[in-house]
Scaffold this motif. Structure first.
Motif, PDB file in Angstrom:
ATOM      1  N   UNK A   8       2.744   2.001  14.988  1.00  0.00           N
ATOM      2  CA  UNK A   8       2.891   0.674  14.367  1.00  0.00           C
ATOM      3  C   UNK A   8       1.867   0.415  13.259  1.00  0.00           C
ATOM      4  N   UNK A   9       0.617   0.884  13.446  1.00  0.00           N
ATOM      5  CA  UNK A   9      -0.404   0.697  12.403  1.00  0.00           C
ATOM      6  C   UNK A   9       0.062   1.352  11.108  1.00  0.00           C
ATOM      7  N   UNK A  10       0.544   2.579  11.234  1.00  0.00           N
ATOM      8  CA  UNK A  10       1.020   3.319  10.062  1.00  0.00           C
ATOM      9  C   UNK A  10       2.177   2.601   9.387  1.00  0.00           C
ATOM     10  N   UNK A  11       3.128   2.114  10.203  1.00  0.00           N
ATOM     11  CA  UNK A  11       4.290   1.430   9.624  1.00  0.00           C
ATOM     12  C   UNK A  11       3.865   0.187   8.859  1.00  0.00           C
ATOM     13  N   UNK A  12       2.961  -0.598   9.466  1.00  0.00           N
ATOM     14  CA  UNK A  12       2.483  -1.815   8.790  1.00  0.00           C
ATOM     15  C   UNK A  12       1.831  -1.465   7.464  1.00  0.00           C
ATOM     16  N   UNK A  13       0.940  -0.438   7.491  1.00  0.00           N
ATOM     17  CA  UNK A  13       0.238  -0.064   6.262  1.00  0.00           C
ATOM     18  C   UNK A  13       1.211   0.419   5.185  1.00  0.00           C
ATOM     19  N   UNK A  14       2.289   1.079   5.615  1.00  0.00           N
ATOM     20  CA  UNK A  14       3.266   1.565   4.646  1.00  0.00           C
ATOM     21  C   UNK A  14       4.101   0.421   4.069  1.00  0.00           C
ATOM     22  N   UNK A  15       4.358  -0.607   4.891  1.00  0.00           N
ATOM     23  CA  UNK A  15       5.216  -1.708   4.431  1.00  0.00           C
ATOM     24  C   UNK A  15       4.457  -2.771   3.638  1.00  0.00           C
ATOM     25  N   UNK A  16       3.117  -2.822   3.802  1.00  0.00           N
ATOM     26  CA  UNK A  16       2.328  -3.887   3.160  1.00  0.00           C
ATOM     27  C   UNK A  16       2.609  -4.079   1.665  1.00  0.00           C
ATOM     28  N   UNK A  21       0.832  -9.390  -2.576  1.00  0.00           N
ATOM     29  CA  UNK A  21       0.667  -9.481  -4.023  1.00  0.00           C
ATOM     30  C   UNK A  21      -0.374  -8.458  -4.477  1.00  0.00           C
ATOM     31  N   UNK A  22      -0.369  -8.165  -5.776  1.00  0.00           N
ATOM     32  CA  UNK A  22      -1.262  -7.127  -6.314  1.00  0.00           C
ATOM     33  C   UNK A  22      -2.749  -7.351  -5.996  1.00  0.00           C
ATOM     34  N   UNK A  23      -3.307  -8.577  -6.136  1.00  0.00           N
ATOM     35  CA  UNK A  23      -4.740  -8.740  -5.844  1.00  0.00           C
ATOM     36  C   UNK A  23      -5.114  -8.337  -4.414  1.00  0.00           C
ATOM     37  N   UNK A  24      -4.221  -8.644  -3.469  1.00  0.00           N
ATOM     38  CA  UNK A  24      -4.481  -8.252  -2.085  1.00  0.00           C
ATOM     39  C   UNK A  24      -4.431  -6.744  -1.928  1.00  0.00           C
ATOM     40  N   UNK A  25      -3.493  -6.126  -2.650  1.00  0.00           N
ATOM     41  CA  UNK A  25      -3.428  -4.659  -2.570  1.00  0.00           C
ATOM     42  C   UNK A  25      -4.692  -4.040  -3.148  1.00  0.00           C
ATOM     43  N   UNK A  26      -5.195  -4.624  -4.250  1.00  0.00           N
ATOM     44  CA  UNK A  26      -6.441  -4.114  -4.840  1.00  0.00           C
ATOM     45  C   UNK A  26      -7.581  -4.208  -3.820  1.00  0.00           C
ATOM     46  N   UNK A  27      -7.646  -5.345  -3.135  1.00  0.00           N
ATOM     47  CA  UNK A  27      -8.687  -5.539  -2.122  1.00  0.00           C
ATOM     48  C   UNK A  27      -8.572  -4.475  -1.034  1.00  0.00           C
ATOM     49  N   UNK A  28      -7.343  -4.226  -0.589  1.00  0.00           N
ATOM     50  CA  UNK A  28      -7.119  -3.213   0.442  1.00  0.00           C
ATOM     51  C   UNK A  28      -7.527  -1.832  -0.035  1.00  0.00           C
ATOM     52  N   UNK A  29      -7.205  -1.536  -1.299  1.00  0.00           N
ATOM     53  CA  UNK A  29      -7.574  -0.224  -1.851  1.00  0.00           C
ATOM     54  C   UNK A  29      -9.085  -0.050  -1.845  1.00  0.00           C
ATOM     55  N   UNK A  30      -9.794  -1.144  -2.181  1.00  0.00           N
ATOM     56  CA  UNK A  30     -11.251  -1.064  -2.234  1.00  0.00           C
ATOM     57  C   UNK A  30     -11.812  -0.741  -0.848  1.00  0.00           C
ATOM     58  N   UNK A  31     -11.215  -1.363   0.179  1.00  0.00           N
ATOM     59  CA  UNK A  31     -11.661  -1.069   1.548  1.00  0.00           C
ATOM     60  C   UNK A  31     -11.413   0.400   1.886  1.00  0.00           C
ATOM     61  N   UNK A  32     -10.301   0.948   1.370  1.00  0.00           N
ATOM     62  CA  UNK A  32     -10.008   2.359   1.661  1.00  0.00           C
ATOM     63  C   UNK A  32     -11.037   3.277   0.997  1.00  0.00           C
ATOM     64  N   UNK A 173      -0.842   3.339  -6.289  1.00  0.00           N
ATOM     65  CA  UNK A 173      -2.232   3.699  -5.945  1.00  0.00           C
ATOM     66  C   UNK A 173      -2.498   3.404  -4.470  1.00  0.00           C
ATOM     67  N   UNK A 174      -1.916   2.331  -3.947  1.00  0.00           N
ATOM     68  CA  UNK A 174      -2.058   2.009  -2.522  1.00  0.00           C
ATOM     69  C   UNK A 174      -1.618   3.195  -1.665  1.00  0.00           C
ATOM     70  N   UNK A 175      -0.419   3.730  -1.993  1.00  0.00           N
ATOM     71  CA  UNK A 175       0.088   4.854  -1.193  1.00  0.00           C
ATOM     72  C   UNK A 175      -0.767   6.100  -1.367  1.00  0.00           C
ATOM     73  N   UNK A 176      -1.255   6.292  -2.599  1.00  0.00           N
ATOM     74  CA  UNK A 176      -2.124   7.450  -2.846  1.00  0.00           C
ATOM     75  C   UNK A 176      -3.383   7.342  -1.988  1.00  0.00           C
ATOM     76  N   UNK A 177      -4.033   6.176  -2.032  1.00  0.00           N
ATOM     77  CA  UNK A 177      -5.273   5.974  -1.287  1.00  0.00           C
ATOM     78  C   UNK A 177      -5.027   6.081   0.216  1.00  0.00           C
ATOM     79  N   UNK A 178      -3.886   5.530   0.651  1.00  0.00           N
ATOM     80  CA  UNK A 178      -3.557   5.582   2.073  1.00  0.00           C
ATOM     81  C   UNK A 178      -3.439   7.033   2.534  1.00  0.00           C
TER      82      UNK A 178
END
Lengths: 348, 292
Positions: A8-16, A21-32, A173-178
């Protein structure tokens, strides 16, 4: 976590990316980015017991290497290699840089090593400014090449739509970082569970005993420095892709500076020294908090004048380090098992 | 030749200040085996209190308040945080001081905002011309103050009860406790002393003469250079701290002039790295031996 819990963690991360929105994805990428770097540091400092404040320097090595390897031939030095090969090359160069520092680590121990490693950050500060043909210099910096995977660009180029959502640069980039984070996590867990990790811990606990049991102490230290720097180098490549610019620092407090090294150390301490999962949680706190607070800043209305999201986050992670050392030396990674244990006690 | 002479004087003056900071590190390390990463924040704290009080009560009184408050802050950190985690090893406690450093430093930098004030009013920017060379008063006073304080420290550590207790604890903590030396008192006094020295050092650091920059994040990073000073000399050697401090001051002054300002910051650390590779415990430090 059990294997099934990852699904489920993987599925959520893939669907996010389909919902956020883009700013949230940027924030997530930074955490990665933080998570990849912190995993490297927890192997070095937690598993092998080698204190390092040089993580910021190895980030810079990775960032510069990628930009030079993939960069076009022009004003700056560029080899124009394929971005994927450049990424792998940058990680390899960072590993070699780490290995080059290993002779020092072989001689100097504990706190001495921590301070000795600090000198690399200052070396990086100087080289970043002086080697303008590589880094672009502090005033303008240098644009990194867009990452491409077998010709597929991780930018806004081309139309790609999934479930009615356009998958543009930020989503790609989200998928790449993931993918990079998953690979980094999986390799680190593998290393910790096997012979390599046992050798690291043996060296950490008692070098003489480790040597007596047949662990080559010098080689083990060199290997763990190489691995840790490789992780930092990968985090550095991710950093230039995230900022979309390589810009060497003007002072020792910058993207690749002392404060960054300390932030990574904070992630590792907060998560629990040596815990790979803990390092990821630590990254969510230390790198995530300033990002999330910034996104909420207008709603919260806290941030007026000198009180910035970065400042508040610094307070939080500074205090978190103090609290962890005082009350829970195992870090957040030890909190879960402790709670579980308590519940079991209460039931019986 | 005159340039070289001038560089030497500048270097010695800077070195005297680094020696004071390094001495603080070493005193704490000898008493507790903890490396204090929060030293830079003690320096900033002392400087900040001088800044906010000097317009009201005059510079001299403000300087005393600054020095005392840096000492008290150090004492508070030891009493409230480190003394309460006696079971944690020195390594974890060193990490704890990193957390303390982040909090205090960020708060003071926030309060300073964009201002970069100078706080060495009594001696700053009043150079003396002497036979073709310009001597900065800050460096001369620093040299004088450091000489007096360091001499006093060595006399005290040799002849007073406090000094003997301190050396006994550094030698063997348990044996010292067995003969009735109060470990907690020795530890607290070590932190107090280190804080006071940091409070004195900042009066010279945040000046036009020393760094050309006032109280700011830069002050913290100058204080960071006391690390190589302490490590160079050997973390458990007070003599080493003095030698290391002077060495760092000279390397800083010479490399700023002969190479560049940007390089000087790294030069200090590179010298430390070279010394550590040759002598892993520093120039005067006790070599670590392993019993199998």
């Amino acid at each position: 976590m059990s294997r099934l819990a990852w699904i489920p963690v993987g599925i959520v991360l893939l669907l996010l990316p389909l919902y956020l929105e883009a700013p949230w994805l940027k924030a997530g990428q930074y955490m990665m980015i933080g998570a990849v770097g912190a995993i490297g540091l927890t192997l070095l400092t937690g598993q092998a017991g080698q204190l390092s404040l040089a993580h910021g320097f190895f980030l810079l090595v990775g960032a510069t290497s990628y930009t030079v390897l993939a960069g076009p031939k022009g004003d700056h030095l560029g080899l124009g290699l394929d971005p994927l090969i450049s990424l792998v090359g940058a990680v390899a160069i960072s590993a070699l840089a780490g290995m080059a520092f290993a002779p020092v680590a072989g001689r100097v121990r504990g706190i001495y090593l921590g301070v000795a490693s600090l000198s690399l950050v200052f070396l990086g500060l100087y080289l970043g400014q002086a080697a303008e043909s590589l880094t672009g210099g502090t005033s303008t910096g240098r644009d990194p090449a867009t990452f491409k995977l077998f010709g597929f660009p991780f930018s806004n180029e081309g139309d790609l739509v999934v479930a009615g959502v356009p998958i543009r640069g930020t989503e790609r980039i989200w998928y790449l970082f993931l993918a990079l984070l998953a690979l980094a996590y999986w390799l680190a867990r593998g290393a910790v569970r096997t012979r390599i990790g046992r050798a690291w811990r043996a060296v950490r606990d008692n070098e003489a005993a480790a040597a007596a049991m047949g662990v080559d102490v010098r080689r083990t230290k060199a290997s763990v420095f190489a691995v840790s720097s490789a992780y930092a180098g990968l985090a550095g490549v991710m950093t230039v892709l995230w900022f979309d610019i390589l810009k060497p620092d003007e002072s020792e407090y910058g993207t690749y500076g002392v404060n960054t090294s300390i932030a990574f150390l904070a992630m590792v301490i907060i998560g629990g020294l040596g815990s790979v999962g803990g390092a990821v949680i630590g990254a969510l706190v230390v790198f995530g908090l300033p990002q999330v607070l910034t996104l909420y800043s207008t709603d919260l209305g806290w941030f007026t004048g000198s009180v910035t999201p970065v400042l508040v986050s610094s307070f939080v992670y500074g205090a978190a380090i103090v609290l962890v050392v005082l009350f829970e030396p195992g870090g957040l990674a030890a909190v879960g098992p402790r709670v579980k244990h308590r519940i079991r006690e209460l039931r019986s | 030749m005159t340039t070289f002479l001038q560089l030497m004087v500048n270097g010695l003056g800077k070195g005297a200040v680094f020696a004071l900071l390094a001495l603080g590190f070493v005193v704490i390390y000898k008493a507790t085996e903890v490396v204090n990463f929060a030293h830079g924040s003690l320096v900033l704290f002392g400087g900040y209190l001088v800044l906010v009080t000097k317009d009201h009560i005059g510079w001299a009184a403000a300087a005393i308040i600054g020095i005392l408050s840096a000492g008290l802050l150090a004492l508070a950190v030891e009493r409230l945080l480190l003394a309460r985690s006696r079971h944690a090893d020195p390594f974890s406690l060193a990490l704890l001081t990193i957390g303390v450093d982040v909090i205090i430093t960020e708060e003071i930098i926030r309060r300073l905002g964009v201002s970069v004030p100078f706080i060495g009013d009594a001696w700053d920017a009043k150079p003396i011309q002497l036979g073709g060379i310009t001597l900065f008063r800050t460096h001369l006073v620093a040299l004088l103050v450091a000489t007096v304080l360091i001499t006093a420290f060595f006399l005290a550590s040799r002849y007073t009860n406090w000094g003997i207790a301190m050396r006994a604890q550094a030698e063997n903590r348990e044996a010292a406790a067995l003969v009735g030396i109060r470990s907690s008192r020795v530890t607290a006094s070590a932190w107090l002393l280190a804080g006071l020295l940091a409070g004195i050092a900042v009066l010279f650091i945040a000046t036009q003469d020393f760094s050309g920059a006032g109280l700011s994040r830069g002050t913290h990073s100058i204080a960071l250079a006391a690390f190589p000073a302490a490590i160079l000399g050997g973390l458990d050697s007070t003599v080493g701290a003095i030698v290391g401090g002077v060495a760092v001051g000279l390397v800083d002054a010479l490399s700023t002039y002969y190479v560049s300002f940007a390089f000087a910051k790294s030069a200090v650390f590179l010298v430390m790295l070279v010394v550590l590779v040759v002598r892993p415990a520093g120039l005067f430090g006790t070599r670590e031996t392993t019993r199998v």
